[in-house]
Design an enzyme around this catalytic site. Structure first.
Site, PDB file in Angstrom:
ATOM      1  N   GLU A   1       3.600  16.732  14.503  1.00  0.00           N
ATOM      2  CA  GLU A   1       4.435  15.944  13.608  1.00  0.00           C
ATOM      3  C   GLU A   1       5.763  15.625  14.287  1.00  0.00           C
ATOM      4  O   GLU A   1       6.272  16.423  15.081  1.00  0.00           O
ATOM      5  CB  GLU A   1       4.686  16.708  12.297  1.00  0.00           C
ATOM      6  CG  GLU A   1       3.446  16.843  11.432  1.00  0.00           C
ATOM      7  CD  GLU A   1       2.833  15.484  11.092  1.00  0.00           C
ATOM      8  OE1 GLU A   1       3.493  14.672  10.451  1.00  0.00           O
ATOM      9  OE2 GLU A   1       1.678  15.253  11.495  1.00  0.00           O
TER      10      GLU A   1
ATOM     11  N   ARG B   1      11.050   7.649  -2.370  1.00  0.00           N
ATOM     12  CA  ARG B   1      11.759   6.490  -1.812  1.00  0.00           C
ATOM     13  C   ARG B   1      11.479   5.185  -2.553  1.00  0.00           C
ATOM     14  O   ARG B   1      12.141   4.191  -2.323  1.00  0.00           O
ATOM     15  CB  ARG B   1      11.409   6.338  -0.322  1.00  0.00           C
ATOM     16  CG  ARG B   1      12.153   7.316   0.559  1.00  0.00           C
ATOM     17  CD  ARG B   1      11.622   7.319   1.972  1.00  0.00           C
ATOM     18  NE  ARG B   1      10.349   8.037   2.072  1.00  0.00           N
ATOM     19  CZ  ARG B   1       9.572   8.042   3.147  1.00  0.00           C
ATOM     20  NH1 ARG B   1       9.921   7.338   4.214  1.00  0.00           N
ATOM     21  NH2 ARG B   1       8.446   8.719   3.157  1.00  0.00           N
TER      22      ARG B   1
ATOM     23  N   LYS C   1      -4.281 -22.188 -28.356  1.00  0.00           N
ATOM     24  CA  LYS C   1      -4.671 -20.769 -28.450  1.00  0.00           C
ATOM     25  C   LYS C   1      -5.952 -20.629 -29.260  1.00  0.00           C
ATOM     26  O   LYS C   1      -6.073 -21.219 -30.326  1.00  0.00           O
ATOM     27  CB  LYS C   1      -3.563 -19.965 -29.126  1.00  0.00           C
ATOM     28  CG  LYS C   1      -3.836 -18.471 -29.099  1.00  0.00           C
ATOM     29  CD  LYS C   1      -3.335 -17.757 -30.334  1.00  0.00           C
ATOM     30  CE  LYS C   1      -4.307 -17.889 -31.485  1.00  0.00           C
ATOM     31  NZ  LYS C   1      -3.971 -17.066 -32.646  1.00  0.00           N
TER      32      LYS C   1
HETATM   33  C1  UD1 Z   1       1.253  12.184   7.386  1.00  0.00           C
HETATM   34  C2  UD1 Z   1       0.685  12.917   8.605  1.00  0.00           C
HETATM   35  C3  UD1 Z   1       1.159  12.205   9.853  1.00  0.00           C
HETATM   36  C4  UD1 Z   1       0.745  10.766   9.835  1.00  0.00           C
HETATM   37  C5  UD1 Z   1       1.244  10.101   8.563  1.00  0.00           C
HETATM   38  C6  UD1 Z   1       0.644   8.699   8.457  1.00  0.00           C
HETATM   39  C7  UD1 Z   1       0.481  15.264   7.999  1.00  0.00           C
HETATM   40  C8  UD1 Z   1       1.099  16.609   8.104  1.00  0.00           C
HETATM   41  N1  UD1 Z   1       1.156  14.288   8.592  1.00  0.00           N
HETATM   42  O1  UD1 Z   1       2.648  12.354   7.437  1.00  0.00           O
HETATM   43  O2  UD1 Z   1       0.592  12.836  11.006  1.00  0.00           O
HETATM   44  O3  UD1 Z   1       1.252  10.076  10.980  1.00  0.00           O
HETATM   45  O4  UD1 Z   1       0.845  10.829   7.407  1.00  0.00           O
HETATM   46  O5  UD1 Z   1       1.204   8.009   7.391  1.00  0.00           O
HETATM   47  O6  UD1 Z   1      -0.555  15.105   7.413  1.00  0.00           O
HETATM   48  N2  UD1 Z   1       0.196  14.246  -0.220  1.00  0.00           N
HETATM   49  C9  UD1 Z   1      -0.382  14.982  -1.228  1.00  0.00           C
HETATM   50  N3  UD1 Z   1       0.007  16.271  -1.407  1.00  0.00           N
HETATM   51  C10 UD1 Z   1       0.914  16.866  -0.611  1.00  0.00           C
HETATM   52  C11 UD1 Z   1       1.512  16.121   0.427  1.00  0.00           C
HETATM   53  C12 UD1 Z   1       1.116  14.800   0.601  1.00  0.00           C
HETATM   54  O7  UD1 Z   1      -1.225  14.480  -1.979  1.00  0.00           O
HETATM   55  O8  UD1 Z   1       1.209  18.061  -0.829  1.00  0.00           O
HETATM   56  C13 UD1 Z   1      -0.240  12.850  -0.031  1.00  0.00           C
HETATM   57  C14 UD1 Z   1       0.868  11.848  -0.249  1.00  0.00           C
HETATM   58  O9  UD1 Z   1       0.869  11.394  -1.582  1.00  0.00           O
HETATM   59  C15 UD1 Z   1       0.474  10.740   0.701  1.00  0.00           C
HETATM   60  C16 UD1 Z   1      -0.229  11.459   1.827  1.00  0.00           C
HETATM   61  O10 UD1 Z   1      -0.630  12.692   1.314  1.00  0.00           O
HETATM   62  O11 UD1 Z   1      -0.446   9.846   0.106  1.00  0.00           O
HETATM   63  C17 UD1 Z   1       0.658  11.625   3.063  1.00  0.00           C
HETATM   64  O12 UD1 Z   1       1.729  12.476   2.754  1.00  0.00           O
HETATM   65  P1  UD1 Z   1       3.156  12.289   3.412  1.00  0.00           P
HETATM   66  O13 UD1 Z   1       4.044  13.380   2.933  1.00  0.00           O
HETATM   67  O14 UD1 Z   1       3.622  10.902   3.208  1.00  0.00           O
HETATM   68  O15 UD1 Z   1       2.814  12.546   4.949  1.00  0.00           O
HETATM   69  P2  UD1 Z   1       3.630  12.055   6.182  1.00  0.00           P
HETATM   70  O16 UD1 Z   1       4.832  12.914   6.370  1.00  0.00           O
HETATM   71  O17 UD1 Z   1       3.870  10.599   6.106  1.00  0.00           O
HETATM   72 CA    CA Z   2       3.773   8.965   4.432  1.00  0.00          CA
END
Ligand code: UD1
Ligand code: CA
Length: 464
Positions: A161, A24, A358
């Site tokens: 979730e 995004r 400079k």
């Molecule tokens: C996650 C939480 C949610 C919480 C929210 C807060 C889970 C399943 N859900 O959701 O409960 O309210 O964060 O912002 O954990 N990332 C990785 N590898 C992956 C997937 C994600 O490194 O395979 C990292 C992303 O870069 C990010 C973080 O984990 O920094 C969160 O991932 P994201 O997919 O944004 O989780 P949310 O759906 O927002």
């Molecule tokens: Ca997130």
């Protein structure tokens, strides 16, 4: 260190999740490298993690992999590749085998940059060998977040979730920030047992909460005092909002420390500013890197100051760009002056409009008030660099030094061709181009002599 209820502090390891792509953001730059207050998002998180003095900081990276590692190569962290983004639980599982079982693991997100050290200390205070600490937040609009499900006694049972939640669960306003602290051995065991049987076909870190409850391990929720601290960055709108939070906090800190800020909404501090007493900063000033301001310094509107030091009682008039300079006390700078790295000015130096300085030094009381270039020069005391004086420091291949001794005056529009020394007290006549040594105490003229052609008549238009 995390605390157990009794007994000694438990060693701490931090895992930062930073593998997500950040679709995004619609940017070629990986999300965790997007700058906030002048530094990558991930650098803020690493700083906060480091302030807890953990045994190790593990960063799980994936998208934009090598670029992320290169950009943060100087950070003392362990890198773990998550080649495929299969969910937050899967991400933590890549790093957790590197953490000794008797540590507490604190999980942070690379795109949640404003969490404070104190909030994390409060969280770690309720983590232990058989306790999971969970950072929650109460928000008015919980859309998109995991919801905290409690039982009749108010005990946390699990996290659901948004995409998997029932209509009733979606009404819960207590949300998961994503940040938690858990005992490493148990966490690894739970993560190994995760299943991707959910609407997103991902391995959810959040599922470990229900596993902890099932195993009789206490889950201790800690509500984040200011939900702004737990905000994440998913798009440029949120990034700009967090930038405004940083801007506001930095301005507030300056004001509480006694600086007069003309308008706290129009000052950008992207780095560290230290200062003396009774400093005034006008609107639209940007300060980056390490900036040090003395007592009673005044900064005019529209200035950009990066990695610079400005002495007591010095005035910087509007629209100056100052980078890598050490400016002494009682100086007058600008308007419209530019400093490129690296210059040192002593006391009472005046640098006026459209003057570029400079890699030069200028001793006490010297002046370059109008339209000049002072490059690669060592300028003595009480020198007057006339309007339009240019130091020709570059021969097209190499740069050369110029020495201007004390009490020199250069006339308007003179060119000093480096390498050259202008002796003490010398005067260079206006319009001169000097390429040979200029002796001390004398007037040197290097320009065509003025002549008048007596017989000359101005051409007239010929009649057709
Ligand atoms: C996650 C939480 C949610 C919480 C929210 C807060 C889970 C399943 N859900 O959701 O409960 O309210 O964060 O912002 O954990 N990332 C990785 N590898 C992956 C997937 C994600 O490194 O395979 C990292 C992303 O870069 C990010 C973080 O984990 O920094 C969160 O991932 P994201 O997919 O944004 O989780 P949310 O759906 O927002
Ligand atoms: Ca997130």
């Amino acid at each position: 260190m995390a605390n157990s209820d009794s007994g000694p502090a438990i060693p701490l390891s931090v895992v930062i999740l930073a593998a997500g792509e950040g679709k995004r953001m619609k940017s070629a730059l990986p999300k965790v490298l997007q700058p906030l207050a002048g530094r990558p998002l991930l650098a803020h998180v690493i700083d906060t993690a480091r302030s807890l003095q953990p045994a190790a900081i593990h960063v799980v990276y994936g998208h934009g992999g090598e670029r992320v590692r290169e950009a943060l190569a100087r950070e003392q962290v362990q890198w773990t590749l998550q080649a495929q983004q299969l969910g937050t639980g899967h991400a933590v599982l890549q790093a957790v085998p590197k953490v000794p079982d008797d540590h507490v693991v604190l999980i942070l997100y690379g795109d949640v940059p404003l969490l404070s050290r104190q909030t994390l200390l409060d969280l770690l205070a309720v983590a232990g060998p058989r306790q999971v600490a969970l950072l929650t937040m109460i928000v008015s609009d919980p859309a998109g977040y995991g919801r905290i499900v409690r039982d009749g006694q108010g005990k946390v049972q699990r996290i659901v979730e948004q995409k998997d939640a029932s209509a009733e669960e979606r009404g819960i306003r207590e949300c998961n920030t994503g940040v938690l602290a858990a005992p490493a051995g148990l966490l690894r065991h739970w993560l190994e047992g995760l299943k991707a049987d959910n609407s997103q076909r991902e391995y959810y870190l959040t599922d470990v909460i229900a596993m902890a409850v099932k195993a009789g391990v206490a889950v201790n929720p800690v509500a984040c005092a200011d939900p702004v601290d737990a905000l994440g960055v998913n798009d440029k709108v949120q990034l700009a909002f967090l930038e405004s939070v940083c801007r506001h906090r930095a301005a507030r800190e300056l004001m509480l420390a006694g600086v007069t800020v003309a308008d706290p909404a129009r000052i950008d501090v992207r780095g560290r500013v230290t200062h003396g007493k009774d400093v005034f900063i006008d609107i639209n000033v940007v300060m980056e890197g390490t900036v040090k301001l003395g007592d009673r310094v005044r900064i005019g509107p529209g200035c950009v100051i990066r990695d610079a030091q400005i002495g007591d009682d010095t005035q910087v008039l509007p629209h100056c760009v100052i980078e890598g300079a050490v400016i002494g006390p009682g100086c007058n700078i600008g308007p419209f002056a530019r400093f490129r790295p690296t210059s040192t000015l002593s006391a009472g130096v005046h640098i006026g409009n459209f003057v570029e300085v400079k890699n030069s030094t200028m001793a006490d009381g010297s002046k370059a008030n109008h339209l000049s270039y002072v490059g690669d020069a060592q300028v003595g005391a009480r020198v007057n660099i006339g309007a339009g004086t240019i130091i020709a420091n570059y021969d097209g291949a190499n740069k050369h030094r110029t020495v201007i001794e004390d009490d020199v005056h250069t006339g308007s529009n003179s060119v000093l061709v480096a390498p050259i020394t202008i002796g003490a007290g010398a005067t260079v006549a206006a319009g001169s181009t000097v390429a040979n040594q200029v002796p001390a105490g004398k007037l040197t003229i290097a320009r065509a002599r003025q002549t008048t052609i007596e017989s000359w008549t101005r051409p007239t238009k010929q009649k057709k």
